[in-house]
Design a protein around this motif. Sequence first.
Motif, mmCIF file in Angstrom:
data_model
loop_
_atom_site.group_PDB
_atom_site.id
_atom_site.type_symbol
_atom_site.label_atom_id
_atom_site.label_comp_id
_atom_site.label_asym_id
_atom_site.label_seq_id
_atom_site.Cartn_x
_atom_site.Cartn_y
_atom_site.Cartn_z
ATOM 1 N N GLU A 161 -4.623 -2.178 -3.998
ATOM 2 C CA GLU A 161 -5.055 -1.486 -2.793
ATOM 3 C C GLU A 161 -4.391 -0.116 -2.698
ATOM 4 O O GLU A 161 -3.197 0.013 -2.916
ATOM 5 N N ARG A 186 0.814 -1.213 0.000
ATOM 6 C CA ARG A 186 0.000 0.000 0.000
ATOM 7 C C ARG A 186 0.852 1.270 0.000
ATOM 8 O O ARG A 186 0.388 2.330 -0.410
ATOM 9 N N ASP A 212 -12.009 0.686 -3.427
ATOM 10 C CA ASP A 212 -10.545 0.665 -3.500
ATOM 11 C C ASP A 212 -10.021 0.968 -4.895
ATOM 12 O O ASP A 212 -8.978 1.617 -5.046
ATOM 13 N N GLU A 261 -5.003 7.814 -6.445
ATOM 14 C CA GLU A 261 -3.614 7.833 -5.974
ATOM 15 C C GLU A 261 -2.636 7.857 -7.140
ATOM 16 O O GLU A 261 -1.661 8.627 -7.142
ATOM 17 N N PRO A 274 -2.958 4.292 2.380
ATOM 18 C CA PRO A 274 -3.924 4.663 3.432
ATOM 19 C C PRO A 274 -4.418 6.101 3.347
ATOM 20 O O PRO A 274 -5.565 6.381 3.731
ATOM 21 N N ASP A 280 -10.143 4.644 -5.524
ATOM 22 C CA ASP A 280 -9.158 5.295 -4.648
ATOM 23 C C ASP A 280 -7.748 5.083 -5.188
ATOM 24 O O ASP A 280 -6.909 5.993 -5.169
ATOM 25 N N LYS A 287 -7.320 5.940 0.991
ATOM 26 C CA LYS A 287 -8.385 4.992 1.315
ATOM 27 C C LYS A 287 -9.677 5.742 1.633
ATOM 28 O O LYS A 287 -9.719 6.593 2.516
#
Length: 497
Positions: A264, A226, A277, A284, A267, A280, A270
Amino acid sequence: MLWRFTERFGQRDLTSISQEEVLEFLMNLRMALILAFVSAFSLMPTYLLAQTSRPNILFILTDNLGYGEVGVYGGGVTRGAPTPRIDSLAREGMRFLNFNMETQCTPSRSSLMTGRWAIRSGTHSVPFGGVADGLTQWEVTIGEALSEVGYATGYYGKWHLRNHDGRLPNDQGFDEWFGIPRTTDESLWPSSPGWSADIMPAEEMMEGRKGEKSRPLGVYDVTQRRLIDAEITRRAVSFIGKQAQSDKPFFAYVALTQPHLPSEPNPTFKGRTGNGDWADMLTEMDANVGQMLDAVDRAGIRENTIVIFTSDNGPEFIRPWDGWVGPWRGQYLTALEGGIRVPFMIRWPGKIAAGRESNEIVHGVDMFATLAQFGVAKVPTDRPFDSIDQSDFFLGKTEKSAREGFPIWCAERLMAVKWRNWKLHFYRQDNMFDPPVMNPVPTIYNLYTDPLEKKPTPDSWVVGPSLKIVNEFEQSVKQHPLILMGTPDPYRPGTPQ
């Protein structure tokens, strides 16, 4: 200057020297200095002359990003997350609608690195179960080619071309590197029931510098999975800022690990979109690309920096991380368009026209020759070299690609040939878990009228130009045999494997 003045006026009383004589002396001295500089500059080696105008190169490679995921290819908001920073590259540069890669991670990365079909170098398959793998040191990488002509080179992210010293990025032309030597699904191992490091050691993150051994930095588990793209981006941004202050152009190869399974998000992302996910993660990725673009702008090198964004092959097939191929069919590990056709955008302000798009065929293997041309670097001449220089096409000097087609392998199996807007399939395989079935006769699809490759066309004349591509490859193999997977170093052509 004092010597010249003494030579001219040393025997005279300074009060007798007129202002006109002094001005004449200074003008003659200025001209002499200019001529001396021009003469010295003309004698400078060509590679030093070119260095001042060589572009920086930021090459961003995502992992298993499908054709239809980002906004300008039909994704973005339709996938739950806009991708404005990635999309800006299409607005400010050129967008390719028919850019192709090999069918799986290791081969695509190999052909990008070497300018050769991966089957030539023993890297035709993703290595499973710790089998011998990787590029032999005999192979010449684009990192080595650019390094030899003065580029600072950095590699950040997934390598997947060998995990032992001697075949890591810092052994293959890169001044420094950070990332994972193999692949991201191995981050699931430490939390898998029944797994033991005694049976199968976990993958570790690594870093290294040219001329030194790489060192492990800790186990690559789901927690680090992650976090890793943020660290890849941080190091790439640092490299860009540092090298922008130097007198050398740079080549930053940034191999992000998203959206490879497990897909994934970090954080900090998230729950950012509220759409799960996947969205998200896409947010990212867009933010990470934005950080690198901002680093280029902050360093004041936008006009002299080539930025490329692409993917190594088609999307994931395994749920819940399966991706989207847009108007095509298939995923990675198939010869269908969804397995090989990927997003590709390139920006070079003032050199590559903004807002241009093309459906001409280009392949990832062409990046070596094209980037070498932009960087005034040499390409290998002592081996079959499949890369085609596409610089004139990219720069708009021609509207036609220098490539009309290419062979498509999955592992050691020649699955199909793509030529212009047709595909000639020797095998039928709908997804990565289906066994490939040889067609009784090759099937032909017209990608203009049948992008899903479901309705064979009777255009049998296409077999001729398609088989010409196959025959040319086979003739080259007779003179230059394939390197077998697992061939150890030192390798030399003609030696037993």
